[in-house]
Design a protein around this motif. Sequence first.
Motif, PDB file in Angstrom:
ATOM      1  N   LEU A  79      44.868  46.490  29.949  1.00 55.93           N
ATOM      2  CA  LEU A  79      45.729  47.643  30.198  1.00 55.93           C
ATOM      3  C   LEU A  79      44.922  48.794  30.796  1.00 55.93           C
ATOM      4  O   LEU A  79      45.339  49.436  31.764  1.00 55.93           O
ATOM      5  CB  LEU A  79      46.389  48.079  28.894  1.00 55.93           C
ATOM      6  CG  LEU A  79      47.420  49.211  29.000  1.00 55.93           C
ATOM      7  CD1 LEU A  79      48.561  48.808  29.938  1.00 55.93           C
ATOM      8  CD2 LEU A  79      47.954  49.572  27.619  1.00 55.93           C
ATOM      9  N   LYS A  80      43.744  49.048  30.243  1.00 53.29           N
ATOM     10  CA  LYS A  80      42.883  50.110  30.766  1.00 53.29           C
ATOM     11  C   LYS A  80      42.442  49.785  32.199  1.00 53.29           C
ATOM     12  O   LYS A  80      42.381  50.672  33.057  1.00 53.29           O
ATOM     13  CB  LYS A  80      41.661  50.264  29.866  1.00 53.29           C
ATOM     14  CG  LYS A  80      40.745  51.423  30.242  1.00 53.29           C
ATOM     15  CD  LYS A  80      39.512  51.447  29.344  1.00 53.29           C
ATOM     16  CE  LYS A  80      39.884  51.618  27.888  1.00 53.29           C
ATOM     17  NZ  LYS A  80      38.669  51.728  27.029  1.00 53.29           N
ATOM     18  N   LEU A  81      42.153  48.514  32.457  1.00 48.18           N
ATOM     19  CA  LEU A  81      41.736  48.086  33.788  1.00 48.18           C
ATOM     20  C   LEU A  81      42.848  48.314  34.800  1.00 48.18           C
ATOM     21  O   LEU A  81      42.617  48.850  35.898  1.00 48.18           O
ATOM     22  CB  LEU A  81      41.348  46.600  33.747  1.00 48.18           C
ATOM     23  CG  LEU A  81      40.918  45.949  35.053  1.00 48.18           C
ATOM     24  CD1 LEU A  81      39.609  46.552  35.544  1.00 48.18           C
ATOM     25  CD2 LEU A  81      40.763  44.442  34.860  1.00 48.18           C
ATOM     26  N   GLY A  86      45.179  52.072  39.253  1.00 47.40           N
ATOM     27  CA  GLY A  86      46.433  52.617  39.758  1.00 47.40           C
ATOM     28  C   GLY A  86      47.621  51.690  39.638  1.00 47.40           C
ATOM     29  O   GLY A  86      48.646  51.896  40.306  1.00 47.40           O
ATOM     30  N   SER A  87      47.525  50.665  38.793  1.00 48.07           N
ATOM     31  CA  SER A  87      48.629  49.727  38.627  1.00 48.07           C
ATOM     32  C   SER A  87      49.377  50.032  37.338  1.00 48.07           C
ATOM     33  O   SER A  87      48.809  50.580  36.386  1.00 48.07           O
ATOM     34  CB  SER A  87      48.100  48.291  38.591  1.00 48.07           C
ATOM     35  OG  SER A  87      49.150  47.371  38.364  1.00 48.07           O
ATOM     36  N   SER A  88      50.619  49.662  37.310  1.00 45.80           N
ATOM     37  CA  SER A  88      51.428  49.877  36.120  1.00 45.80           C
ATOM     38  C   SER A  88      51.082  48.863  35.042  1.00 45.80           C
ATOM     39  O   SER A  88      50.822  47.691  35.315  1.00 45.80           O
ATOM     40  CB  SER A  88      52.915  49.762  36.470  1.00 45.80           C
ATOM     41  OG  SER A  88      53.696  49.726  35.299  1.00 45.80           O
ATOM     42  N   GLY A  89      51.095  49.327  33.811  1.00 43.86           N
ATOM     43  CA  GLY A  89      50.846  48.435  32.685  1.00 43.86           C
ATOM     44  C   GLY A  89      51.929  47.392  32.527  1.00 43.86           C
ATOM     45  O   GLY A  89      51.750  46.419  31.787  1.00 43.86           O
ATOM     46  N   HIS A 116      42.817  45.014  44.237  1.00 43.84           N
ATOM     47  CA  HIS A 116      41.613  44.839  45.037  1.00 43.84           C
ATOM     48  C   HIS A 116      40.593  44.001  44.276  1.00 43.84           C
ATOM     49  O   HIS A 116      40.159  44.366  43.173  1.00 43.84           O
ATOM     50  CB  HIS A 116      41.020  46.198  45.392  1.00 43.84           C
ATOM     51  CG  HIS A 116      39.903  46.127  46.384  1.00 43.84           C
ATOM     52  ND1 HIS A 116      38.585  45.903  46.021  1.00 43.84           N
ATOM     53  CD2 HIS A 116      39.916  46.232  47.745  1.00 43.84           C
ATOM     54  CE1 HIS A 116      37.836  45.885  47.094  1.00 43.84           C
ATOM     55  NE2 HIS A 116      38.614  46.083  48.162  1.00 43.84           N
ATOM     56  N   GLN A 117      40.181  42.887  44.859  1.00 43.62           N
ATOM     57  CA  GLN A 117      39.290  41.960  44.173  1.00 43.62           C
ATOM     58  C   GLN A 117      37.943  42.604  43.844  1.00 43.62           C
ATOM     59  O   GLN A 117      37.436  42.478  42.725  1.00 43.62           O
ATOM     60  CB  GLN A 117      39.072  40.699  45.014  1.00 43.62           C
ATOM     61  CG  GLN A 117      38.137  39.691  44.376  1.00 43.62           C
ATOM     62  CD  GLN A 117      38.008  38.416  45.185  1.00 43.62           C
ATOM     63  OE1 GLN A 117      38.892  38.078  45.967  1.00 43.62           O
ATOM     64  NE2 GLN A 117      36.909  37.700  44.999  1.00 43.62           N
TER      65      GLN A 117
END
Length: 355
Positions: A79-81, A86-89, A116-117
Amino acid sequence: MVLFRALKVLLSTTCPPARHGSGYVSRMRYLHQLKEDDEACAAALQNAHFLLFHRLAPLLKHTEDGTFRPAALRSSDVLKLLEGLGSSGSLLEESVLIGCSEQNHAQFCLDVGDLHQGALEDACQGRFMDLRKSFFLLAASEAPLVAKAQALLRWHQTSGFCCTTGYPTHRNRAGSQRVSRGNGAVYYPTVSPVVIVLVSDGERCLLGRQPSFPRGMYSALAGFCDVGESLPEAVRREVAEEAGLEVHAVAYSSSQHWPFPHSSFMLGCHASVNPAHSQVDVDHRELEDARWFTYEEISSALQVQAPPTRSAPGALWLPPKHAIANRLITEWVTRQEWLRSTPPTPDPQASGRTP
């Protein structure tokens, strides 16, 4: 057939009976509950262990002994990652249940291929590696779970629509099934049954290679089962097609889930042919080569730990220990050693005695 009955006894591996209420039974019932109960599964997700993938490539970390292992992440880490990038949980809701640890933590997998990898790898201090390249670098205890996770993620990515109505399908919380919005049909993850067989003429074993194999590698013959075939029928057909040999005895050995090409269920067998009719006739549409190998050649090849170099082009290399082909070959060597150490039965007629 006596030889193969003895082989099955010699090589049989049995699982100890699970006690009612044992750790294994408890974990299996817990998993079943999570598959059937969306609310329970959502609750388990809050404190779960995760395997991350990026476009079906697992996130791995390099170990001190030169191998790789899956990056150990918890729900809070993921979740933190996601939020840090900038992604939604809410992406966590696409997680798929894959197992339960011995400590009773639910295990999930998630593909974050839209992120982004490089940024993910930097944040996790790991690498997303193609499973074909990394599978044999994983510990034997961890490789099956990674393979299962990839197979389930691929199935979800390719099963978004009902094959009858064309309507979208939706998944349950655990990701163990998908249901058609058109007619309510329920779809479950599929596997493709494949026979893999080590053929012997009593003193030698038959191995083949495909053009895609690494230099020097030979393996047991294998092929997909046809509809309507029994296991022995599939074995006999494959050996006849690929090597031009007629099998007269088949014995089941073991099975293995195999992630390539797309979630195969490998059914490992031993088979025998008449030594008097052992001339190989390779179908080059199926194989690049197939030939007989002696006990000495196989025993020596089992000691090889890496592919042969260009300076040793004729060296034989066998599939790694993770592969069921290696297990079949090792079983054959064990059988040969047992036969060589067993004194021959005296012939009553040779001694002048009658039974």
